[in-house]
Scaffold this active site. Structure first.
Site, PDB file in Angstrom:
ATOM      1  N   THR A 397      31.966  44.609  43.007  1.00 34.77           N
ATOM      2  CA  THR A 397      32.527  43.318  42.647  1.00 34.77           C
ATOM      3  C   THR A 397      31.529  42.560  41.789  1.00 34.77           C
ATOM      4  O   THR A 397      30.343  42.869  41.788  1.00 34.77           O
ATOM      5  CB  THR A 397      32.828  42.466  43.899  1.00 34.77           C
ATOM      6  OG1 THR A 397      31.594  42.199  44.545  1.00 34.77           O
ATOM      7  CG2 THR A 397      33.757  43.181  44.838  1.00 34.77           C
ATOM      8  N   CYS A 398      32.012  41.546  41.096  1.00 40.03           N
ATOM      9  CA  CYS A 398      31.120  40.868  40.167  1.00 40.03           C
ATOM     10  C   CYS A 398      30.339  39.758  40.844  1.00 40.03           C
ATOM     11  O   CYS A 398      29.759  38.892  40.219  1.00 40.03           O
ATOM     12  CB  CYS A 398      31.912  40.301  39.003  1.00 40.03           C
ATOM     13  SG  CYS A 398      33.198  39.203  39.565  1.00 40.03           S
TER      14      CYS A 398
END
Ligand SMILES: *Cc1c(COP(=O)(O)O)cnc(C)c1O
EC number: 4.1.1.19
Length: 407
Positions: A397-398
């Site tokens: 995920t970012c």
């Protein structure tokens, strides 16, 4: 010995059910610290050994205490451990109302203090348990209500990851003395519940100095507890109690491993700058050219410290040039390449690989951020090769917090 497993260690139903199933022949029970946990524990223990304890700790309101009393009606060996003095009134009132004879324990706030990372709940100023004064008042009140025979268990919890057996012996001896005093005051004491804290060697250092390791084995832990209890009880000619422990980590930390794949790896890029690429530096503005020449001279002299300085300056100058619209994106990239090349040539580059992994399957990961819990992570491939690469494990995920850089 008759242990219990504190459900908070891992509340996964399948884990708890297995512990009850395999612990049944050892009369192994469960500890609950909240209403949801007591519900889980009651449903699991219905299939357990009828002598197994269901130790009820934690903050208690009328509903929690009613559930615990209901447990006794269901023939579970429930012990209500008083953590606050006010809980006693509720226990007396509700047990009369429900016509149940409760088994009562009390949690003592020990003076012995565990000062490690996981020990903040211990000591006289700790969050939980009754002080000496409160214990005396509770005993008096039970006696007045004709219920002193219901007080049968003494509980304490020094904290997690107890670093050494000397601290453990100290704490257990203090509690054992309290136990003997309760016997003297007329309570029908049977059990000393030493809480959790049996430590795990997460970092492999086998050291009492590290918060993530401990300096004793399981046998040494048990020996320290038994020796302290025996010594203190013999001194007062008190019958040896049943020893109960609430080891959480020690029971479940090793019960599962998660195998995950590095989905991809970002290697630090090393682009080779060719003389052609940086020609513009010699033709460009004065400052960039001077920076470049300084850097060149420092490289030739083998002066590493100056190299680092001039690399910084050159980069800064060229970023300025880019912002002013004088340098193109290709030129800025060439400068970065040149600088990396210099750093590598002088051995100052520190390439860190980023391995992208899917951490969303790892439900315990908040513990890593929240309480600095270390999860030992080891590679399972290439174990015959010497590790020579520095790396970060990064979540897919970012989220910029989603990375593990200590393992
Ligand atoms: C957390 C806790 C435990 C379990 O501690 P471990 O260090 O995992 O063994 C046991 N008893 C109480 C009261 C706790 O709060």
């Amino acid at each position: 010995y008759q242990g219990v497993y504190p459900v908070k260690g891992n509340q996964d139903r399948f884990v708890v059910e297995d512990i009850v199933k395999f612990g049944s022949s050892f009369r192994f029970g469960l500890e609950a610290g909240s209403k949801p946990e007591i519900l889980l524990a009651m449903s699991c223990l219905c299939k357990g050994n009828p002598d197994a304890f269901l130790v009820c700790n934690g903050f208690k309101d009328a509903e929690y205490i009613s559930l615990a009393l209901l447990g006794r009606k269901l023939a579970l060996n429930t012990v209500i451990v008083l953590e606050q003095e006010e809980e006693l009134d509720l226990v007396i009132e509700l047990s009369q109302k429900m016509n149940v004879r409760p088994v009562i324990g009390l949690r003592a706030k020990l003076r012995t203090k565990h000062s490690g990372h996981f020990g903040s709940t211990s000591g006289e100023k700790g969050k939980f348990g009754l002080t000496t004064t409160q214990i005396v008042r509770v005993v008096r009140k039970l006696s007045q209500s004709g219920m002193l025979d219901r007080l049968q268990l003494l509980h304490f919890h020094i904290g997690s990851q107890i670093p050494s057996t000397s601290l453990l012996s100290d704490g257990v001896a203090e509690a054992a003395q309290l136990y003997c005093e309760l016997v003297r005051l007329g309570a029908h004491m049977k059990v000393i519940d030493i809480g959790g804290g049996l430590g795990i060697d997460y970092d492999g250092s086998k050291s009492g100095e590290s918060d993530l390791s401990v300096a004793y084995s399981l046998e040494e832990y048990a020996e320290a507890v038994v020796a302290s209890v025996r010594f203190v009880c013999d001194r007062s000619s008190v019958k040896h109690p049943v020893i109960c422990s609430e080891s959480g980590r020690a029971i479940v930390s090793h019960h599962s491993v998660l195998i995950f794949e590095a989905v991809s790896a970002d290697k630090p890029m090393v682009h080779q700058a060719t003389p052609d690429d940086i020609q513009f530096l010699l033709e460009g503005d004065e400052e960039a050219r001077a920076n470049y020449e300084d850097l060149y001279a420092a490289v030739m002299r083998g002066d590493h410290e100056s190299c680092l300085l001039y690399v910084d300056q050159l980069k800064q100058r060229c970023v300025e040039g880019f912002k002013e619209g004088v340098l193109s994106i290709e030129q800025l990239a060439s400068v970065d390449g040149l600088c990396e090349w210099v750093l590598k040539a002088i051995g100052a580059s520190d390439p860190v690989h980023t391995y992208n992994i899917n951490l969303s399957v790892f439900t315990s990961i908040p513990d890593l951020w929240g309480i600095d819990q270390l999860f030992p992570i080891v590679p399972i491939h290439k174990l015959d090769q010497r590790p020579g690469t520095r790396a970060i494990l990064s979540d897919l995920t970012c989220d910029s917090d989603g990375k593990i850089n200590k393992f």
